[in-house]
Write an enzyme that holds these catalytic residues in place. Structure first.
Site, mmCIF file in Angstrom:
data_model
loop_
_atom_site.group_PDB
_atom_site.id
_atom_site.type_symbol
_atom_site.label_atom_id
_atom_site.label_comp_id
_atom_site.label_asym_id
_atom_site.label_seq_id
_atom_site.Cartn_x
_atom_site.Cartn_y
_atom_site.Cartn_z
ATOM 1 N N LYS A 31 0.875 -1.177 0.000
ATOM 2 C CA LYS A 31 0.000 0.000 0.000
ATOM 3 C C LYS A 31 0.909 1.223 0.000
ATOM 4 O O LYS A 31 1.620 1.476 0.976
ATOM 5 C CB LYS A 31 -0.897 0.002 1.232
ATOM 6 C CG LYS A 31 -1.813 1.206 1.280
ATOM 7 C CD LYS A 31 -2.819 1.070 2.395
ATOM 8 C CE LYS A 31 -3.858 2.164 2.384
ATOM 9 N NZ LYS A 31 -3.352 3.514 2.312
ATOM 10 N N TYR A 77 -2.679 0.542 -9.911
ATOM 11 C CA TYR A 77 -3.131 -0.642 -9.169
ATOM 12 C C TYR A 77 -4.612 -0.958 -9.306
ATOM 13 O O TYR A 77 -5.111 -1.905 -8.719
ATOM 14 C CB TYR A 77 -2.769 -0.539 -7.689
ATOM 15 C CG TYR A 77 -3.186 0.764 -7.012
ATOM 16 C CD1 TYR A 77 -4.508 1.125 -6.921
ATOM 17 C CD2 TYR A 77 -2.230 1.603 -6.467
ATOM 18 C CE1 TYR A 77 -4.876 2.298 -6.311
ATOM 19 C CE2 TYR A 77 -2.593 2.786 -5.846
ATOM 20 C CZ TYR A 77 -3.921 3.126 -5.771
ATOM 21 O OH TYR A 77 -4.279 4.294 -5.174
ATOM 22 N N CYS A 100 -16.860 25.100 30.735
ATOM 23 C CA CYS A 100 -16.337 25.199 29.372
ATOM 24 C C CYS A 100 -15.238 26.256 29.344
ATOM 25 O O CYS A 100 -15.458 27.377 29.799
ATOM 26 C CB CYS A 100 -17.465 25.583 28.414
ATOM 27 S SG CYS A 100 -16.887 26.003 26.762
HETATM 28 S S1 IVH Z 1 -6.662 -0.446 -4.436
HETATM 29 C C1 IVH Z 1 -11.461 0.709 -4.610
HETATM 30 N N1 IVH Z 1 -4.113 -0.699 -4.083
HETATM 31 O O1 IVH Z 1 -4.995 3.628 -0.406
HETATM 32 C C2 IVH Z 1 -10.158 1.168 -4.099
HETATM 33 N N2 IVH Z 1 -5.136 1.251 -3.211
HETATM 34 O O2 IVH Z 1 -6.527 3.919 2.036
HETATM 35 C C3 IVH Z 1 -9.042 0.450 -4.780
HETATM 36 N N3 IVH Z 1 -3.581 2.817 -2.132
HETATM 37 O O3 IVH Z 1 -7.771 5.125 -1.885
HETATM 38 C C4 IVH Z 1 -7.760 0.853 -4.208
HETATM 39 N N4 IVH Z 1 -1.770 1.635 -2.478
HETATM 40 O O4 IVH Z 1 -5.423 5.632 -2.847
HETATM 41 C C5 IVH Z 1 -5.184 0.081 -3.860
HETATM 42 N N5 IVH Z 1 -1.841 -1.068 -3.901
HETATM 43 C C6 IVH Z 1 -2.898 -0.299 -3.679
HETATM 44 C C7 IVH Z 1 -2.803 0.943 -2.996
HETATM 45 C C8 IVH Z 1 -3.956 1.691 -2.777
HETATM 46 C C9 IVH Z 1 -2.263 2.762 -1.979
HETATM 47 C C10 IVH Z 1 -4.426 3.927 -1.653
HETATM 48 C C11 IVH Z 1 -5.595 4.287 -2.529
HETATM 49 C C12 IVH Z 1 -6.813 4.165 -1.631
HETATM 50 C C13 IVH Z 1 -6.195 4.321 -0.295
HETATM 51 C C14 IVH Z 1 -7.078 3.737 0.790
#
Ligand code: IVH
Length: 701
Positions: free
Chosen positions: A139, A248, A430
């Site tokens: 990620k 991705y 407060c």
């Molecule tokens: S798949 C339907 N793959 O992480 C969403 N996301 O925290 C499909 N991200 O919004 C996303 N690396 O911007 C996917 N290998 C990866 C990723 C990834 C980073 C981000 C993406 C997503 C966010 C969520």
């Protein structure tokens, strides 16, 4: 824009009156003014780093205009006064995503991951012997973007924004060399590639060195550097930054390119995209966890920042069946790395008052770098937590930060504590309005009873109202809201749309100027038309976040209907209240909060006032073809044999049906599987139509 408006004082050097200038003096000053204005234009537009306030800039232009009027011969054709409109809007155009850009649900523990796999299997009703393949890949901690190719050519690139609408960064994206400008002929006519714009750690270090050498802004971490570099109004600056892109996922496509997630990866790689490495396709939760552990170990040697591992169901058929739950796919999860911790000094404990009056203790810290982010404030959660952990001002504390959540104080180090240290006494008033703060039964936090008279609450509500997922009004930052509130220009949300009457006074204020007032008023005007879901979210009803606001908008469709139904809800036994509770995710507690909010006379006045200022668009149902069950309220009960209950519900929803939770006169069908119990009985009592699973499938097919 990323840069905050600079509020440097206009130079106070006394200039001679224009009438007193000789022609020679005037010519010299004009030349100097040209030079200065051009320099500030470059700083503002191209570097996103203004050095003077808009007011000071306007003063320079006014002076030049005055001299040009007195000495027309000095009014050159290329004078900065000739380009009207001065500073163009510092904004990107907006782009609507044809397929929303969603986020991912998070998993933090091994158990969360095993639960995820079990949930998927259950949803798909997979027998134990059936294989379920999952793709695991890093990620990336960057900035998500959607790249649209038409007939093989990169035509549009947009940031994620709120998921529905992002910013047009096409020109900037086109400067990134690792992004193909063209893709081969075998690609579908329309193809949206989604992925992450990022900067490697090495490039980040180099970039910061260059920035330092030329006296420019230093970035806190690669993510910020990537975001700051991409969101430049001048693509020439972006071009100088070492941005890269990992693909991705896909957005809109005119034709499927593969039947698996891994197949998509391979196609993207073949077409010239970088894809996140390493990746693996595995068939069990245990293997996912092994992959996670391996990546975590290798993390220091990986060239870019990553904050976890993403697991995706590999089969696209399964992905389709699994679909989405509110804003994230059921077929994927982000398994985060453990939170990063650091030790620092807690200087002071301050009490923050939220928009609903909740008092939250916040630690002001000696700033410290936690996993690439400088942290100077952290939450202490609530009074009980703080007392339990005995955290005091002056303590050495361990803080932690995980992903995008607010940093927290984990514990203090009492062994390092001075003898004179005293426990923190939580206030019973407060800190802002002085009203009593009370803790109701069952609540974890004290709440200010000042209600409408409490400035902190009012200001917080206004902040929420203009925040990104609500009205998203750029230029109405926290400090400005407080300033306008103190001026009594802004008391209720409706006042935002009447700010124009203070334009003349505001223009003359230090730190403001004609152009910045115009920019602000334009940003406000743009939001006079708003979607029902954003409107509901902006109201700041307790427990009503973006997802619930959307559900309410979906159910009631327009504001008038919502308001009249909320009135009906006074009778908690009545149909209207039942219908509210029938909305998925709205239980009795949320329903109470929603109804109480609309029953409150002050809130009614605020809404009425807003109605007179705004155009609130009715909820637009996504264009699903009409089906025999569109608009029908259905309830599934008992064990189904053809698919899992969750899948049956998701399918019904995708056909436009509403899923009820308890049987009432509003229910159209109860679909009864095996061993159906009390719901079936209730349906019989009320005379609701009961269908077998096969009868139901017969209707929808
Ligand atoms: S798949 C339907 N793959 O992480 C969403 N996301 O925290 C499909 N991200 O919004 C996303 N690396 O911007 C996917 N290998 C990866 C990723 C990834 C980073 C981000 C993406 C997503 C966010 C969520």
């Amino acid at each position: 824009m990323a840069t905050e408006r600079q509020v440097n004082k206009p130079e106070k050097t006394k200039l001679p009156p224009v009438a007193a200038l000789s022609a020679l003096e005037a010519a010299a000053e004009v030349a100097e003014l040209h030079r200065q204005i051009r320099r500030h234009d470059i700083l503002y537009h191209q570097k996103d780093a203004p050095e003077i306030s808009d007011a000071a800039y306007d003063a320079l232009r006014r002076r030049l205009e005055e001299i040009e009027q007195a000495f027309p011969a000095l009014a050159a054709k290329d004078s900065p006064t000739q380009n009207v409109g001065a500073r163009p809007a510092r904004e990107f155009a907006k782009v609507r995503h044809t397929v929303p850009m969603l986020s991912l649900a998070n998993s933090f523990s091994d158990e969360d991951v095993t639960d995820f796999v079990a949930r998927v299997r259950k949803f798909l009703l997979l027998p134990e012997t059936a294989k379920l393949e999952l793709l695991a890949e890093p990620k990336i901690d960057g900035l998500s973007c959607s790249l649209r190719y038409e007939k093989g050519i990169l035509v549009k690139a947009a940031t994620r924004g709120d998921g529905e609408e992002g910013e047009d960064v096409t020109l900037n994206i086109k400067t990134i060399s690792s992004i193909p400008q063209k893709i081969p002929k075998d690609a579908p006519e329309i193809l949206e590639v989604r992925g992450e714009v990022y900067i490697t750690r090495r490039d980040f270090e180099k970039l910061n060195k260059t920035q330092e050498a030329v006296g420019e802004k230093i970035f806190a971490n690669p993510r910020n550097a990537a975001a700051g570099s991409l969101r430049q109004l001048d693509p020439r600056i972006t071009a100088q930054r070492p941005l890269r892109f990992f693909g991705y996922a896909l957005g809109e496509v005119s034709k499927d390119i593969s039947s698996s997630q891994d197949g998509i990866r391979q196609k993207l790689a073949k077409w010239g995209f970088e894809v996140p490495e390493p990746a693996a396709v595995v068939d069990s939760a245990e293997k996912l966890l092994k992959f996670h552990a391996k990546i975590y170990e290798e993390r220091p040697t990986i060239a870019y920042d990553l904050d976890g591992v993403v697991y995706k169901v590999d089969s696209l058929d399964y992905q389709k069946r699994l679909g989405f739950i509110s804003r994230s796919p059921r077929w994927a999860t982000a398994h985060k790395f453990p939170a990063e911790q650091a030790e620092t000094i807690l200087h002071k404990i301050v009490i923050q008052v939220g928009r609903t009056g909740t008092l939250t203790p916040v630690a002001e810290l000696e700033p410290i770098n936690v996993g690439g982010v400088i942290v100077s404030r952290a939450t202490l959660h609530n009074e009980d937590e703080m007392t339990r952990k005995d955290i005091r001002a002056g303590d050495y504390v361990i803080i932690q930060r995980a992903g995008d959540v607010i940093p927290q104080v984990v514990r203090s180090l009492p062994e390092k504590r001075k003898k004179s240290s005293k426990p923190f006494v939580f206030p019973d008033h407060c800190p802002d309005c002085g009203s009593r703060a009370v803790r109701e039964e069952g609540e974890v936090a004290k709440r200010c009873t000042g209600g409408l008279v409490c400035p902190a609450q009012a200001v917080e509500r206004l902040r929420h109202f203009v925040s990104r997922l609500a009205f998203d009004i750029e230029g109405l930052g926290d400090k400005i809201i407080r300033e306008f509130w103190d001026e009594k220009w802004l008391k209720t949300p409706g006042d935002i749309f009447r700010l124009a009457k203070y334009a003349d006074i505001l223009k003359e204020r230090e730190g403001w100027g004609e152009q910045s007032v115009i920019n602000l008023l334009e940003a406000i005007e743009e939001r006079r038309t708003i979607s029902l879901e954003r409107f509901i979210y902006a109201l700041g009803i307790r427990q009503v976040g973006q997802a619930t606001a959307k559900k309410l908008a979906q159910r009631y469709e327009n504001l008038e209907n919502l308001l009249s139904q909320m009135k009906e809800c006074k009778d908690r036994e009545g149909e209207a209240f039942q219908a509210l509770m029938d909305i998925e995710d709205i239980g009795p507690a949320v329903a109470e909060d929603v109804v109480n909010f609309f029953a409150e006379p002050h809130n009614q006045r605020v809404i009425k006032d807003l109605q007179s200022e705004l155009t609130i668009k009715n909820y637009e149902r996504p264009k699903t073809a009409q089906s025999p069950v569109t608009g029908k309220t259905v309830i599934f009960t008992g064990t189904l044999s053809k698919m899992g209950r969750e899948e049956a519900k998701a399918q019904a929803e995708s056909l436009g049906a509403k899923i009820g939770s308890s049987v009432s006169k509003n229910t159209d069908y109860v679909i009864a599987g095996e061993d159906a119990g009390s719901k079936l009985k209730k349906a019989r009592e009320l005379g609701v139509r009961i269908l077998s699973e096969d009868e139901w499938l017969g209707i929808i097919q």
